[in-house]
Scaffold this motif. Structure first.
Motif, PDB file in Angstrom:
ATOM      1  N   LEU A 100      36.172  50.619  57.884  1.00 20.78           N
ATOM      2  CA  LEU A 100      36.408  49.470  58.752  1.00 20.78           C
ATOM      3  C   LEU A 100      36.839  48.283  57.898  1.00 20.78           C
ATOM      4  CD1 LEU A 100      33.168  49.919  60.894  1.00 20.78           C
ATOM      5  CD2 LEU A 100      35.465  50.812  61.392  1.00 20.78           C
ATOM      6  N   ILE A 101      38.108  47.912  57.999  1.00 16.59           N
ATOM      7  CA  ILE A 101      38.681  46.929  57.086  1.00 16.59           C
ATOM      8  C   ILE A 101      39.241  45.738  57.866  1.00 16.59           C
ATOM      9  CG2 ILE A 101      40.598  46.515  55.503  1.00 16.59           C
ATOM     10  CD1 ILE A 101      38.360  48.001  54.188  1.00 16.59           C
ATOM     11  N   SER A 102      38.971  44.547  57.356  1.00 16.42           N
ATOM     12  CA  SER A 102      39.569  43.335  57.933  1.00 16.42           C
ATOM     13  C   SER A 102      39.798  42.325  56.825  1.00 16.42           C
ATOM     14  CB  SER A 102      38.675  42.756  59.030  1.00 16.42           C
ATOM     15  OG  SER A 102      37.466  42.267  58.476  1.00 16.42           O
ATOM     16  N   GLY A 103      40.423  41.216  57.182  1.00 19.57           N
ATOM     17  CA  GLY A 103      40.715  40.178  56.207  1.00 19.57           C
ATOM     18  C   GLY A 103      39.458  39.685  55.510  1.00 19.57           C
ATOM     19  N   GLY A 104      39.595  39.378  54.247  1.00 18.11           N
ATOM     20  CA  GLY A 104      38.456  38.946  53.442  1.00 18.11           C
ATOM     21  C   GLY A 104      37.870  40.052  52.601  1.00 18.11           C
ATOM     22  N   GLY A 105      38.290  41.293  52.874  1.00 18.19           N
ATOM     23  CA  GLY A 105      37.734  42.428  52.148  1.00 18.19           C
ATOM     24  C   GLY A 105      38.012  42.401  50.656  1.00 18.19           C
ATOM     25  N   SER A 106      39.092  41.767  50.248  1.00 22.35           N
ATOM     26  CA  SER A 106      39.402  41.694  48.810  1.00 22.35           C
ATOM     27  C   SER A 106      38.298  40.988  48.039  1.00 22.35           C
ATOM     28  CB  SER A 106      40.730  40.957  48.596  1.00 22.35           C
ATOM     29  OG  SER A 106      41.806  41.719  49.063  1.00 22.35           O
ATOM     30  N   ALA A 107      37.910  39.810  48.508  1.00 27.96           N
ATOM     31  CA  ALA A 107      36.865  39.052  47.813  1.00 27.96           C
ATOM     32  C   ALA A 107      35.498  39.688  47.956  1.00 27.96           C
ATOM     33  CB  ALA A 107      36.824  37.617  48.341  1.00 27.96           C
ATOM     34  N   LEU A 108      35.290  40.426  49.036  1.00 25.11           N
ATOM     35  CA  LEU A 108      33.971  40.994  49.321  1.00 25.11           C
ATOM     36  C   LEU A 108      33.713  42.310  48.594  1.00 25.11           C
ATOM     37  CD1 LEU A 108      33.976  40.175  53.125  1.00 25.11           C
ATOM     38  CD2 LEU A 108      32.526  39.107  51.386  1.00 25.11           C
ATOM     39  N   LEU A 109      34.745  42.875  47.971  1.00 26.86           N
ATOM     40  CA  LEU A 109      34.584  44.100  47.173  1.00 26.86           C
ATOM     41  C   LEU A 109      35.079  43.848  45.748  1.00 26.86           C
ATOM     42  CD1 LEU A 109      35.779  46.895  49.672  1.00 26.86           C
ATOM     43  CD2 LEU A 109      33.424  46.394  48.962  1.00 26.86           C
ATOM     44  N   PRO A 110      34.431  42.965  45.013  1.00 20.75           N
ATOM     45  CA  PRO A 110      34.934  42.571  43.686  1.00 20.75           C
ATOM     46  C   PRO A 110      34.376  43.439  42.564  1.00 20.75           C
ATOM     47  CG  PRO A 110      33.106  41.153  44.266  1.00 20.75           C
ATOM     48  CD  PRO A 110      33.250  42.145  45.398  1.00 20.75           C
ATOM     49  N   LEU A 111      34.853  44.656  42.470  1.00 19.27           N
ATOM     50  CA  LEU A 111      34.396  45.536  41.392  1.00 19.27           C
ATOM     51  C   LEU A 111      35.491  45.607  40.337  1.00 19.27           C
ATOM     52  CD1 LEU A 111      32.092  47.380  40.483  1.00 19.27           C
ATOM     53  CD2 LEU A 111      33.289  49.281  41.595  1.00 19.27           C
ATOM     54  N   PRO A 112      35.333  44.890  39.224  1.00 22.69           N
ATOM     55  CA  PRO A 112      36.409  44.834  38.233  1.00 22.69           C
ATOM     56  C   PRO A 112      36.580  46.167  37.494  1.00 22.69           C
ATOM     57  CG  PRO A 112      34.834  43.009  37.971  1.00 22.69           C
ATOM     58  CD  PRO A 112      34.203  44.014  38.873  1.00 22.69           C
ATOM     59  N   ILE A 113      37.776  46.372  36.970  1.00 25.24           N
ATOM     60  CA  ILE A 113      38.014  47.521  36.099  1.00 25.24           C
ATOM     61  C   ILE A 113      37.282  47.277  34.778  1.00 25.24           C
ATOM     62  CG2 ILE A 113      40.241  48.097  37.142  1.00 25.24           C
ATOM     63  CD1 ILE A 113      41.609  46.633  34.852  1.00 25.24           C
ATOM     64  N   PRO A 114      37.035  48.333  34.000  1.00 21.87           N
ATOM     65  CA  PRO A 114      36.343  48.167  32.721  1.00 21.87           C
ATOM     66  C   PRO A 114      37.040  47.143  31.828  1.00 21.87           C
ATOM     67  CG  PRO A 114      36.474  50.484  33.293  1.00 21.87           C
ATOM     68  CD  PRO A 114      37.305  49.754  34.309  1.00 21.87           C
ATOM     69  N   GLY A 115      36.225  46.296  31.192  1.00 26.21           N
ATOM     70  CA  GLY A 115      36.752  45.273  30.303  1.00 26.21           C
ATOM     71  C   GLY A 115      36.903  43.912  30.943  1.00 26.21           C
ATOM     72  N   VAL A 116      36.709  43.846  32.283  1.00 27.53           N
ATOM     73  CA  VAL A 116      36.840  42.582  33.012  1.00 27.53           C
ATOM     74  C   VAL A 116      35.487  42.215  33.610  1.00 27.53           C
ATOM     75  CG1 VAL A 116      38.018  41.369  34.887  1.00 27.53           C
ATOM     76  CG2 VAL A 116      39.240  43.113  33.552  1.00 27.53           C
ATOM     77  N   THR A 117      35.064  40.986  33.428  1.00 28.00           N
ATOM     78  CA  THR A 117      33.784  40.544  33.972  1.00 28.00           C
ATOM     79  C   THR A 117      33.975  39.920  35.349  1.00 28.00           C
ATOM     80  OG1 THR A 117      33.887  38.297  33.071  1.00 28.00           O
ATOM     81  CG2 THR A 117      33.007  40.043  31.627  1.00 28.00           C
TER      82      THR A 117
END
Length: 418
Positions: A115-132
């Motif tokens: 279930l996806i809607s606007g705002g999901g980008s900020a709400l799933l902030p799992l960085p790739i390795p090497g990024v905090t």
């Protein structure tokens, strides 16, 4: 009906048309042979989860949805958690990790409903390795303030994420994935709605770096290197072969609902576009010119009529104000109209939040500028300072809705009475 009442009624109709309780049921997938796992993210995702629970006739084996603080809706079988938006926080990162764990080990008989809607980008902030997370927060602030389009911002987000850009769907493989999405982006592109966690991403790391360079954003060397190596899931990837994407609500649908409301009140309605982008103040000037042409020349439409548009403009914050694309649009519109008689306007974000403020937008009337000057408020100076929110608050013309529990982007209505 009074102009202000009609404008507010149209906005309410637009929001109501995109509420999950009204639009989600018709798009449900068929029951699977195996387990059903429900996941999701976005400002509307909790309301979508409740609508799914009420409409779904089968079992739900597990569920986890993350929404914005204040947008929580209680559910019986799906766990609802909240996190920060638009700048991400630790709660969002923790939720993203839990989500990947939840879909691990599924089989071809299982079904994942996302279930996806606007705002999901900020709400799933799992960085790739090497990024905090702190580095992602700082970059998010820079992207939001530089005037980049939502498509450009999301391109960068996808290439720094361990869950977006198709990676969430890939983690669900070999299960079937059905994404039910409420669009908040111009053009309804699946890769841009919450940065496309369940769809293939045709953009590249080079594209993401080009956005950074285009807006002169300074990155530490190691972060630039990570951004150049964090490739997303590409079209044709076999892990996405059983991933399906369904739009359940769109900006165009919301504009059509508003147009029908106006017509029932005897006012002609014209949808100009559902995907207008660009600097909010420049869009405001253009729309003012069009409204004045209608009012004074009866071209291209005759009054009374309402001009409707959607999309997502941007604000390049250079002053000390709080930004907000809808209030910036409205203030520029009001300045350009210069008190023209018979022209009213409403603009607001359908999620109830304009920029980083708990305010949807505002309302313009022909008397607005005079009222401002009488209070010693200089409209042009406020516009130059990106202080649309302060301007409309001072005049009591802010549009405050609270959480609407949906999000189909910006809504703009200009009413020309004659």
């Amino acid at each position: 009906m009074e102009p202000r009442q009609l404008l507010e009624k149209m906005f309410q109709a637009a929001v109501r048309s995109a509420l999950p309780e009204h639009c989600l049921k018709a798009h449900l997938p068929e029951l699977p042979r195996g387990r059903v796992v429900v996941i999701g993210a976005g400002k509307a995702s909790a309301a979508m989860a409740r609508a799914f629970e009420e409409a779904w006739t089968g079992e739900i084996s597990a569920g986890l949805v993350v929404t914005r603080y204040g947008y929580e809706v209680p559910c019986r079988r799906i766990d609802i958690v909240s996190a920060a938006h638009p700048v991400p926080d630790e709660a969002g990162r923790h939720a993203a990790r839990r989500m990947l764990e939840l879909v691990d080990g599924l089989t071809p008989d299982d079904l994942v409903v996302c279930l996806i809607s606007g705002g999901g980008s900020a709400l799933l902030p799992l960085p790739i390795p090497g990024v905090t997370l702190e580095e992602k927060q700082e970059l998010s602030r820079a992207l939001l303030a530089c005037g980049a389009s939502i498509s450009e911002i999301n391109c960068v987000r996808r290439h720094l994420s361990a869950i977006k850009g198709g990676r969430l769907a890939a983690a669900c493989h070999p299960a079937r994935v059905v994404t039910l999405a409420i669009s908040d982006v111009p053009g309804d592109g699946p890769t841009d709605i919450a940065s496309g966690p369940t769809v293939a991403d045709p953009t590249t790391c080079a594209d993401a770096l080009a956005v950074i360079d285009r807006y002169g954003i300074k990155l530490p060397d190691h972060l630039r290197q990570c951004l150049g190596s964090g490739e997303s899931v590409k079209p044709g990837d076999p892990r996405l072969a059983r991933a399906e994407f369904r739009l359940v609500a769109t900006p165009q649908g919301a504009l059509e609902a508003a147009a029908e409301t106006a017509r029932r009140e005897g006012v002609a309605a014209y949808i100009l576009s559902d995907r207008i982008e660009g600097e909010a103040r420049e869009v405001g000037k253009v729309m003012a010119g069009l409204a004045l042409q209608v009012a004074r020349r009866a071209e291209p439409f005759q009054a009374p009529c309402v001009l409707l548009s959607g999309g997502e403009t941007t604000v390049t914050v250079k002053g000390k104000g709080r930004g907000g694309r809808n209030v910036e649009f409205l203030l520029a519109l009001a300045v350009a109209l210069d008190g023209a008689k018979g022209i009213y306007a409403l603009a607001g974000d359908t999620d109830g939040v304009d920029g980083q403020e708990e305010v949807a937008g505002g309302i313009v009337t022909p008397e607005l500028l005079k009222r401002a000057w009488d209070l010693g408020i200089n409209p042009r100076a406020r516009l130059d300072d990106n202080d649309g929110h302060g301007f409309f608050e001072a005049l009591g013309e802010s549009l405050v809705t609270g959480p609407t529990l949906t999000n189909v982007n910006d809504f703009r209505a200009i009413l020309v009475t004659g």
